[in-house]
Design a protein around this motif. Structure first.
Motif, PDB file in Angstrom:
ATOM      1  N   TYR A  31      24.683  -8.383  -3.776  1.00  0.00           N
ATOM      2  CA  TYR A  31      24.563  -8.254  -5.204  1.00  0.00           C
ATOM      3  C   TYR A  31      25.689  -7.196  -5.705  1.00  0.00           C
ATOM      4  CZ  TYR A  31      20.486 -11.149  -4.693  1.00  0.00           C
ATOM      5  OH  TYR A  31      19.682 -12.587  -4.260  1.00  0.00           O
ATOM      6  N   PRO A  32      26.751  -7.431  -5.782  1.00  0.00           N
ATOM      7  CA  PRO A  32      27.944  -6.392  -6.292  1.00  0.00           C
ATOM      8  C   PRO A  32      27.452  -5.674  -7.659  1.00  0.00           C
ATOM      9  CG  PRO A  32      28.756  -8.625  -6.127  1.00  0.00           C
ATOM     10  CD  PRO A  32      27.373  -8.722  -5.876  1.00  0.00           C
ATOM     11  N   ASP A  33      26.821  -6.352  -8.543  1.00  0.00           N
ATOM     12  CA  ASP A  33      26.257  -5.835  -9.741  1.00  0.00           C
ATOM     13  C   ASP A  33      25.080  -5.003  -9.633  1.00  0.00           C
ATOM     14  OD1 ASP A  33      24.831  -8.245  -9.504  1.00  0.00           O
ATOM     15  OD2 ASP A  33      25.084  -8.923 -11.404  1.00  0.00           O
ATOM     16  N   LEU A  34      24.591  -4.718  -8.709  1.00  0.00           N
ATOM     17  CA  LEU A  34      23.188  -4.029  -8.360  1.00  0.00           C
ATOM     18  C   LEU A  34      22.932  -3.174  -9.329  1.00  0.00           C
ATOM     19  CD1 LEU A  34      20.825  -4.193  -6.634  1.00  0.00           C
ATOM     20  CD2 LEU A  34      21.844  -2.438  -5.362  1.00  0.00           C
ATOM     21  N   GLU A  35      23.789  -2.114  -9.562  1.00  0.00           N
ATOM     22  CA  GLU A  35      23.528  -0.964 -10.468  1.00  0.00           C
ATOM     23  C   GLU A  35      23.257  -1.196 -11.883  1.00  0.00           C
ATOM     24  OE1 GLU A  35      26.320   2.405 -10.207  1.00  0.00           O
ATOM     25  OE2 GLU A  35      26.683   2.053  -7.966  1.00  0.00           O
ATOM     26  N   THR A  36      23.498  -2.382 -12.212  1.00  0.00           N
ATOM     27  CA  THR A  36      23.364  -2.793 -13.567  1.00  0.00           C
ATOM     28  C   THR A  36      21.953  -3.841 -13.355  1.00  0.00           C
ATOM     29  OG1 THR A  36      24.551  -5.037 -13.644  1.00  0.00           O
ATOM     30  CG2 THR A  36      25.783  -2.896 -14.360  1.00  0.00           C
ATOM     31  N   ARG A  37      21.660  -4.231 -12.419  1.00  0.00           N
ATOM     32  CA  ARG A  37      20.412  -4.940 -12.319  1.00  0.00           C
ATOM     33  C   ARG A  37      19.114  -4.155 -11.987  1.00  0.00           C
ATOM     34  NH1 ARG A  37      21.682 -10.164  -9.139  1.00  0.00           N
ATOM     35  NH2 ARG A  37      19.665 -10.755 -10.050  1.00  0.00           N
ATOM     36  N   LEU A  38      19.143  -3.018 -11.175  1.00  0.00           N
ATOM     37  CA  LEU A  38      18.185  -2.457 -10.704  1.00  0.00           C
ATOM     38  C   LEU A  38      17.941  -0.929 -11.214  1.00  0.00           C
ATOM     39  CD1 LEU A  38      15.860  -2.210  -8.622  1.00  0.00           C
ATOM     40  CD2 LEU A  38      17.377  -1.388  -6.816  1.00  0.00           C
ATOM     41  N   GLU A  39      16.719  -0.694 -11.638  1.00  0.00           N
ATOM     42  CA  GLU A  39      16.512   0.540 -12.155  1.00  0.00           C
ATOM     43  C   GLU A  39      15.502   1.197 -11.141  1.00  0.00           C
ATOM     44  OE1 GLU A  39      14.264   2.800 -16.041  1.00  0.00           O
ATOM     45  OE2 GLU A  39      14.765   0.609 -16.098  1.00  0.00           O
ATOM     46  N   ILE A  40      15.744   2.419 -11.002  1.00  0.00           N
ATOM     47  CA  ILE A  40      14.767   3.348 -10.067  1.00  0.00           C
ATOM     48  C   ILE A  40      14.158   4.344 -10.699  1.00  0.00           C
ATOM     49  CG2 ILE A  40      14.848   4.787  -7.994  1.00  0.00           C
ATOM     50  CD1 ILE A  40      17.095   3.277  -7.059  1.00  0.00           C
ATOM     51  N   ARG A  41      12.788   4.299 -10.687  1.00  0.00           N
ATOM     52  CA  ARG A  41      12.022   5.203 -11.199  1.00  0.00           C
ATOM     53  C   ARG A  41      11.007   6.026 -10.469  1.00  0.00           C
ATOM     54  NH1 ARG A  41       9.720   2.533 -16.976  1.00  0.00           N
ATOM     55  NH2 ARG A  41      11.686   2.348 -18.042  1.00  0.00           N
ATOM     56  N   VAL A  42      10.658   7.194 -10.463  1.00  0.00           N
ATOM     57  CA  VAL A  42       9.535   7.725  -9.751  1.00  0.00           C
ATOM     58  C   VAL A  42       8.319   7.703 -10.573  1.00  0.00           C
ATOM     59  CG1 VAL A  42       8.917  10.015  -8.618  1.00  0.00           C
ATOM     60  CG2 VAL A  42      11.469   9.286  -8.595  1.00  0.00           C
ATOM     61  N   HIS A  43       7.315   7.403  -9.952  1.00  0.00           N
ATOM     62  CA  HIS A  43       6.034   7.648 -10.841  1.00  0.00           C
ATOM     63  C   HIS A  43       4.688   8.289  -9.902  1.00  0.00           C
ATOM     64  CE1 HIS A  43       3.928   3.847  -8.940  1.00  0.00           C
ATOM     65  NE2 HIS A  43       4.822   3.915  -8.166  1.00  0.00           N
ATOM     66  N   PRO A  44       3.925   8.705 -10.558  1.00  0.00           N
ATOM     67  CA  PRO A  44       2.913   9.275  -9.886  1.00  0.00           C
ATOM     68  C   PRO A  44       1.829   8.641  -9.065  1.00  0.00           C
ATOM     69  CG  PRO A  44       2.086   9.286 -12.287  1.00  0.00           C
ATOM     70  CD  PRO A  44       3.326   8.740 -11.982  1.00  0.00           C
ATOM     71  N   GLN A  45       1.897   7.173  -9.123  1.00  0.00           N
ATOM     72  CA  GLN A  45       0.878   6.511  -8.246  1.00  0.00           C
ATOM     73  C   GLN A  45       1.266   6.307  -6.857  1.00  0.00           C
ATOM     74  OE1 GLN A  45       0.521   2.665 -10.349  1.00  0.00           O
ATOM     75  NE2 GLN A  45       0.512   3.446 -12.277  1.00  0.00           N
ATOM     76  N   PRO A  46       0.346   5.914  -5.792  1.00  0.00           N
ATOM     77  CA  PRO A  46       0.697   6.029  -4.644  1.00  0.00           C
ATOM     78  C   PRO A  46       1.443   4.741  -3.969  1.00  0.00           C
ATOM     79  CG  PRO A  46      -1.689   5.429  -4.952  1.00  0.00           C
ATOM     80  CD  PRO A  46      -1.081   5.660  -6.259  1.00  0.00           C
ATOM     81  N   ASP A  47       1.502   3.756  -4.788  1.00  0.00           N
ATOM     82  CA  ASP A  47       2.151   2.459  -4.291  1.00  0.00           C
ATOM     83  C   ASP A  47       3.490   2.575  -5.023  1.00  0.00           C
ATOM     84  OD1 ASP A  47      -0.204   1.837  -3.101  1.00  0.00           O
ATOM     85  OD2 ASP A  47      -1.088   1.266  -5.263  1.00  0.00           O
ATOM     86  N   PHE A  48       4.538   1.548  -4.279  1.00  0.00           N
ATOM     87  CA  PHE A  48       5.691   1.246  -4.763  1.00  0.00           C
ATOM     88  C   PHE A  48       5.355   0.065  -5.535  1.00  0.00           C
ATOM     89  CE2 PHE A  48       7.267   3.229  -0.903  1.00  0.00           C
ATOM     90  CZ  PHE A  48       8.526   3.614  -1.283  1.00  0.00           C
ATOM     91  N   LEU A  49       6.093  -0.059  -6.668  1.00  0.00           N
ATOM     92  CA  LEU A  49       6.039  -1.383  -7.566  1.00  0.00           C
ATOM     93  C   LEU A  49       7.573  -1.701  -7.875  1.00  0.00           C
ATOM     94  CD1 LEU A  49       3.684   0.374 -10.134  1.00  0.00           C
ATOM     95  CD2 LEU A  49       3.165  -0.974  -8.391  1.00  0.00           C
TER      96      LEU A  49
END
Length: 94
Positions: free
Chosen positions: A63-81
């Motif tokens: 997916y060469p357009d990954l940077e426009t399709r994926l947002e990464i956030r940090v959150h306080p919950q213990p699980d990946f979402l």
């Protein structure tokens, strides 16, 4: 919609990120926009290079357009979402 990933607290952070990235690979086939929510305690154990190697190097090959399709956030919950939303809609962490 979302997918939730839980790991043992003592599992290596890089291993957890790699496991989630495999699910991201299939999710990107089905959805145009995604948000990956990384647990704060895992994020603190990772380096920027880890995200680059595991997420961007692995996923951007397909997916060469990954940077426009994926947002990464940090959150306080213990699980990946992984959050799926229609294009243009804000990602809301439940």
């Amino acid at each position: 919609m979302m997918r939730k990933f839980s790991f043992s607290p003592d599992a290596p952070a890089l291993t957890q990120l790699l496991a989630v990235s495999i699910s991201l690979l299939s999710a990107l086939r089905e959805h145009r926009q995604l948000c990956l929510c990384v647990p704060k305690q895992i994020h603190q154990r990772l380096h920027a290079a880890d995200y680059g190697r595991v997420l961007y190097d692995l996923l951007s090959a397909e997916y060469p357009d990954l940077e426009t399709r994926l947002e990464i956030r940090v959150h306080p919950q213990p699980d990946f979402l992984i959050l799926f939303t229609p294009p243009g809609a804000p990602h809301e962490i439940p």
